[in-house]
Design an enzyme around this catalytic site. Structure first.
Site, short mmCIF file in Angstrom:
data_model
loop_
_atom_site.label_atom_id
_atom_site.label_comp_id
_atom_site.label_asym_id
_atom_site.label_seq_id
_atom_site.Cartn_x
_atom_site.Cartn_y
_atom_site.Cartn_z
CD GLU A 167 -3.23 -0.25 1.88
OE1 GLU A 167 -4.19 -0.98 2.05
OE2 GLU A 167 -3.21 0.93 2.24
CB CYS A 188 1.95 7.51 3.55
SG CYS A 188 2.14 6.32 4.89
CB CYS A 220 4.37 -4.92 9.70
SG CYS A 220 5.37 -4.17 11.00
CB CYS A 270 1.56 -2.56 17.00
SG CYS A 270 3.33 -2.24 16.94
CB CYS A 306 -1.02 -1.62 13.67
SG CYS A 306 -0.46 -1.22 12.00
CB CYS A 366 -2.09 6.30 11.01
SG CYS A 366 -1.35 7.83 10.53
N1 SAH Z 1 6.28 0.62 11.88
C1 SAH Z 1 6.51 2.04 11.90
C2 SAH Z 1 5.87 2.70 10.70
C3 SAH Z 1 4.36 2.74 10.75
S1 SAH Z 1 3.92 4.38 10.90
C4 SAH Z 1 6.05 2.62 13.21
O1 SAH Z 1 5.50 1.89 14.01
O2 SAH Z 1 6.32 3.79 13.50
C5 SAH Z 1 2.26 4.31 11.19
C6 SAH Z 1 1.87 5.03 12.47
O3 SAH Z 1 0.46 4.82 12.69
C7 SAH Z 1 2.58 4.45 13.67
O4 SAH Z 1 2.80 5.42 14.64
C8 SAH Z 1 1.55 3.46 14.13
O5 SAH Z 1 1.74 3.05 15.44
C9 SAH Z 1 0.28 4.24 13.95
N2 SAH Z 1 -0.92 3.40 13.95
C10 SAH Z 1 -0.97 2.07 13.83
N3 SAH Z 1 -2.25 1.65 13.91
C11 SAH Z 1 -3.00 2.75 14.09
C12 SAH Z 1 -4.40 2.97 14.21
N4 SAH Z 1 -5.27 1.96 14.16
N5 SAH Z 1 -4.82 4.23 14.38
C13 SAH Z 1 -3.95 5.27 14.40
N6 SAH Z 1 -2.62 5.12 14.26
C14 SAH Z 1 -2.16 3.87 14.11
#
Ligand code: SAH
Length: 357
Positions: free
Chosen positions: A106, A119, A126, A130, A133, A345
């Site tokens: 994506e 982005c 990944c 988390c 996510c 995000c």
């Molecule tokens: N793996 C890297 C890059 C991903 S950036 C990282 O963790 O930083 C994407 C951002 O969106 C990260 O800060 C991630 O934690 C956040 N994110 C993940 N799931 C999300 C969600 N459901 N709502 C809002 N932000 C989210």
């Protein structure tokens, strides 16, 4: 001048072993054309046609000699194809891109007044898993190569017919598990595509020793760290990798980053209602970051199907902001764009979502 016949060279190596040209610097391309028996100035032409004119095949480079163009069609430039495209009401565009091995990633194009931000993904899937996510729910396939990262930016640039001004490494994947290709892509985006270093941001959840290593490259890019919790107990509940890399160690490494690079760090903090969004969490967060050259970027949770976290309401979000401000912490709220296209995000996965265009 002797012209090495390219076709016989192509025959002698399996095609999939020829590295795609995209992401290569002017010096690399010049060396490559010379290896092919062409004069050095063809390197500059190739560079311009790949990055400015954005050709997808060497056969389309009309300034190249006919015979060479005919022979060179097998040399991959490394462009992906758009498998699916969805436009959200706020004009954010989500792309599913198909790579040479049919994997799907994506990319998101985010237009604002004067800017066009892309982005980019750094991995297919990944491995970090988390809890909040979507990307992590789908598992992990592989790292992206330099050319596959650069391609995402060119694809959005081409589709919008507008120059990309900013790139955030916040798509699928954990960039610091793919440092080599990420560094190479940053260099190419800066020097070949022409995006200012300060307009490039890499976001990481934090991988032990990698932030320090990254700092040593002394890039003028922005580092964003996904903190999401103001204490270790909560962080390890949300982020599995925090179990073996505690918050204290992560923050210590971020301080080193600031010392080495002289650049402040952005801390991303997802707001999950009732989980990490209380005033006492804001106070704890302020304590963690006291005296730290940093900026907090709050991201109200974007819903995903698998978990039942909730986004806090605006009053709760503002209350959190106020505590941080009172504590002299620089803070902003990122109301993610592209929600309806599942492009916000944390919503990135390789499905089309519910919205087609
Ligand atoms: N793996 C890297 C890059 C991903 S950036 C990282 O963790 O930083 C994407 C951002 O969106 C990260 O800060 C991630 O934690 C956040 N994110 C993940 N799931 C999300 C969600 N459901 N709502 C809002 N932000 C989210």
């Amino acid at each position: 001048m002797s012209v090495t016949p390219l076709v016989s060279q192509v025959d002698s190596v399996k095609l999939h072993e020829i590295p795609p040209l995209l992401g290569a610097s002017l010096a690399e391309l010049t060396a490559w054309v010379q290896q092919q028996g062409q004069p050095a100035y063809r390197g500059k032409q190739l560079h311009e046609w790949i990055y400015q004119k954005q050709v997808r095949s060497l056969a389309d480079i009309s300034v190249f000699p006919k015979q060479w163009r005919a022979e060179a069609t097998e040399i991959p430039i490394g462009r992906s194809t758009i498998h699916h495209r969805a436009v959200a009401a706020d004009a954010t565009v989500k792309y599913l891109l198909k790579l040479a091995d049919n994997q799907i990633i994506e990319t998101v194009g985010i237009p604002t007044d004067k800017r066009l931000t892309v982005c980019v993904s750094t991995q297919v899937g990944c491995p970090m898993a988390c809890d909040f996510c979507a990307t992590g729910k789908g598992g992990y396939k592989r790292n992206l190569k330099r050319y596959e990262i650069v391609d995402q930016v060119l694809t959005v640039q081409e589709d919008f017919q507008q120059r990309v001004s900013n790139v955030v490494f916040m798509g699928m994947g954990e960039p610091l598990l793919n440092t080599e290709n990420v560094l190479a892509a940053l260099k190419s985006l800066n020097q070949d595509v022409g995006i200012g270093a300060r307009s490039l941001t890499v976001s990481t959840v934090g991988i032990r020793d990698r932030i320090r290593e990254f700092a040593q490259h002394n890039l003028q890019i922005t580092l964003a760290v996904s903190l999401h919790a103001p204490n270790q107990a909560l962080r390890k509940q949300l982020i599995p990798s925090a179990r073996s890399y505690p918050l204290e160690d992560l923050l210590a490494e971020c301080r080193e980053y600031v010392e080495i690079t002289g650049r402040r760090v952005t801390f991303e903090y997802i707001l999950l209602a009732g989980v990490n969004d209380l005033p006492e969490h804001a106070l704890q967060l302020a304590k963690c970051l006291r005296g730290f050259q940093s900026h907090v970027n709050l991201i109200p949770y974007n819903p995903i199907a698998e978990v039942d976290y909730k986004r806090p309401n605006r009053d709760r979000i503002q209350a959190f902001v106020q505590v941080l401000k009172q504590q002299q912490i620089a803070v902003s709220v990122r109301y993610s764009r592209g929600l309806e296209a599942d492009a916000a995000c944390g919503q990135l996965r390789t499905s089309k979502g519910n919205h087609n265009s």
